[in-house]
Design an enzyme around this catalytic site. Sequence first.
Site, PDB file in Angstrom:
ATOM      1  N   ASP A 175       0.855  -1.186   0.000  1.00 28.97           N
ATOM      2  CA  ASP A 175       0.000   0.000   0.000  1.00 28.97           C
ATOM      3  C   ASP A 175       0.885   1.228   0.000  1.00 28.97           C
ATOM      4  O   ASP A 175       1.754   1.394   0.858  1.00 28.97           O
ATOM      5  CB  ASP A 175      -0.900   0.000   1.241  1.00 28.97           C
ATOM      6  CG  ASP A 175      -1.786   1.233   1.281  1.00 28.97           C
ATOM      7  OD1 ASP A 175      -2.574   1.417   0.347  1.00 28.97           O
ATOM      8  OD2 ASP A 175      -1.665   2.017   2.243  1.00 28.97           O
ATOM      9  N   GLU A 189      -1.599  -1.317  -5.880  1.00 28.51           N
ATOM     10  CA  GLU A 189      -2.851  -0.724  -6.335  1.00 28.51           C
ATOM     11  C   GLU A 189      -2.641  -0.116  -7.706  1.00 28.51           C
ATOM     12  O   GLU A 189      -1.578   0.414  -8.004  1.00 28.51           O
ATOM     13  CB  GLU A 189      -3.288   0.380  -5.370  1.00 28.51           C
ATOM     14  CG  GLU A 189      -3.873  -0.136  -4.096  1.00 28.51           C
ATOM     15  CD  GLU A 189      -4.132   1.014  -3.161  1.00 28.51           C
ATOM     16  OE1 GLU A 189      -5.299   1.302  -2.889  1.00 28.51           O
ATOM     17  OE2 GLU A 189      -3.167   1.635  -2.708  1.00 28.51           O
ATOM     18  N   ASP A 241      -2.604   1.189   7.228  1.00 23.90           N
ATOM     19  CA  ASP A 241      -1.945   0.956   5.940  1.00 23.90           C
ATOM     20  C   ASP A 241      -1.623  -0.519   5.726  1.00 23.90           C
ATOM     21  O   ASP A 241      -1.679  -1.037   4.620  1.00 23.90           O
ATOM     22  CB  ASP A 241      -0.662   1.789   5.840  1.00 23.90           C
ATOM     23  CG  ASP A 241      -0.971   3.275   5.766  1.00 23.90           C
ATOM     24  OD1 ASP A 241      -2.079   3.614   5.329  1.00 23.90           O
ATOM     25  OD2 ASP A 241      -0.118   4.087   6.163  1.00 23.90           O
TER      26      ASP A 241
END
Length: 412
Positions: free
Chosen positions: A182, A266, A362
């Site tokens: 992340d 991501e 996170d």
Amino acid sequence: MLVGRKYRVAFTAEQVDLSHLIGDACRAVWNTGLEQRREYRRGGAFMNYVQQSAELTQAKMEFRWLAQAPSHCLQQTLMDLDRACRDHGTFRVQWRSQRRWVPSFRFPDGRGIRVERLSRRWGRAKLPKLGWVRFRFSRPLDGDVRSATISRDGDVWFVSFLVDDETCTPEKHASTSAVGVDRGVVVAIACSDNTLRDRQFATPGEDERYRRLQKRLMRQRRNSANRSKTRVAMRRLKRRERNRRKDFAAYSADQLATRYGMVVIENLCVRNMTRSARGSVAEPGTGVAQKSGLNRAILDKGWHIFELALRNVARRTGCHIVKVPPAYTSQRCSQCGAVDPKSRESQAEFRCTACGYHEHADINAAKNILAGGQSVTACGDLQPMGGSMKQEPAPPRGASAPTRLWRVEIPS
Ligand SMILES: [Zn+2]
């Protein structure tokens, strides 16, 4: 595998002048070529590389300053322009303005470039027109030179060689384990293996000094010698910061892509996310400051250069990089799957409203990203990796605090 090797150059005064001249010539060729292409497109026709290249040969006979630049570099500029226009469309390719464009030009013929090592610290390369160029031999070359590019960063010049090191990307990574990553604004990189990676890129002292230089710049007269001195000092500070960010991205990427067979990130479009604050907010004129602050924070953490570094290392290790859509990764509980914005207690804390699972926010997001990536590979969207995917052991409830890796303070 083609890899880049970049070295800091020690030009003589004449070489600096000549490099500026070559840079200007390449810029002029780019701009003229682009304008010509646009003109043709407006008339419903196309201009191609072959025609432009022939016209360039003509132009070189007329203009002496154009002939002073190596013809390979100018041809290469036209080739780059051709490529850019085909990839992005003639009207979306940008002008190279004198103020914004950083001089950079390529010698595409590697056979004509000789590289020699002079001593432990110094090497030299023979380039057309520039002659012998001395550079700091800061790392081995390891392969045949295919091309060389000269570029400038502030007042420092660099040469980068494209080198064929005769290795190939392995078909399979040595490890079958996977990790989710992340990318955040507060902590740069949070991993599903409970590690946080972050680094301070500028010391408070450097920030302060930069602000002082900005103020000084505002007081100084345009085009004055002192003003340009201030600019050089500002660029030097920013370059230092940028180098640290690059180093951090390369180091983190290397560790992840070496240790894990699959890295899930991501699918963030940093370009869109950091698009100008004006116009991107619901009501024009509101939230501009917040948005630009967020933009700065995103760019500051180097999300994009981390991804590039990751792809680069993956070529060497054979690691798979999987991108998953970023929706709800920060609101979903990685243990029970419940989605609730209220679960996110604060910037750093995640406490599930359904099952009470407590985790660093996170890290929780990184675990969701990992799960997303594993479901993608299980669906067969991606070539499955050999053997069974090693599932991460589920941490006990209320998992321990994440270990902080690579938290480096810069000595001032
Ligand atoms: Zn839960």
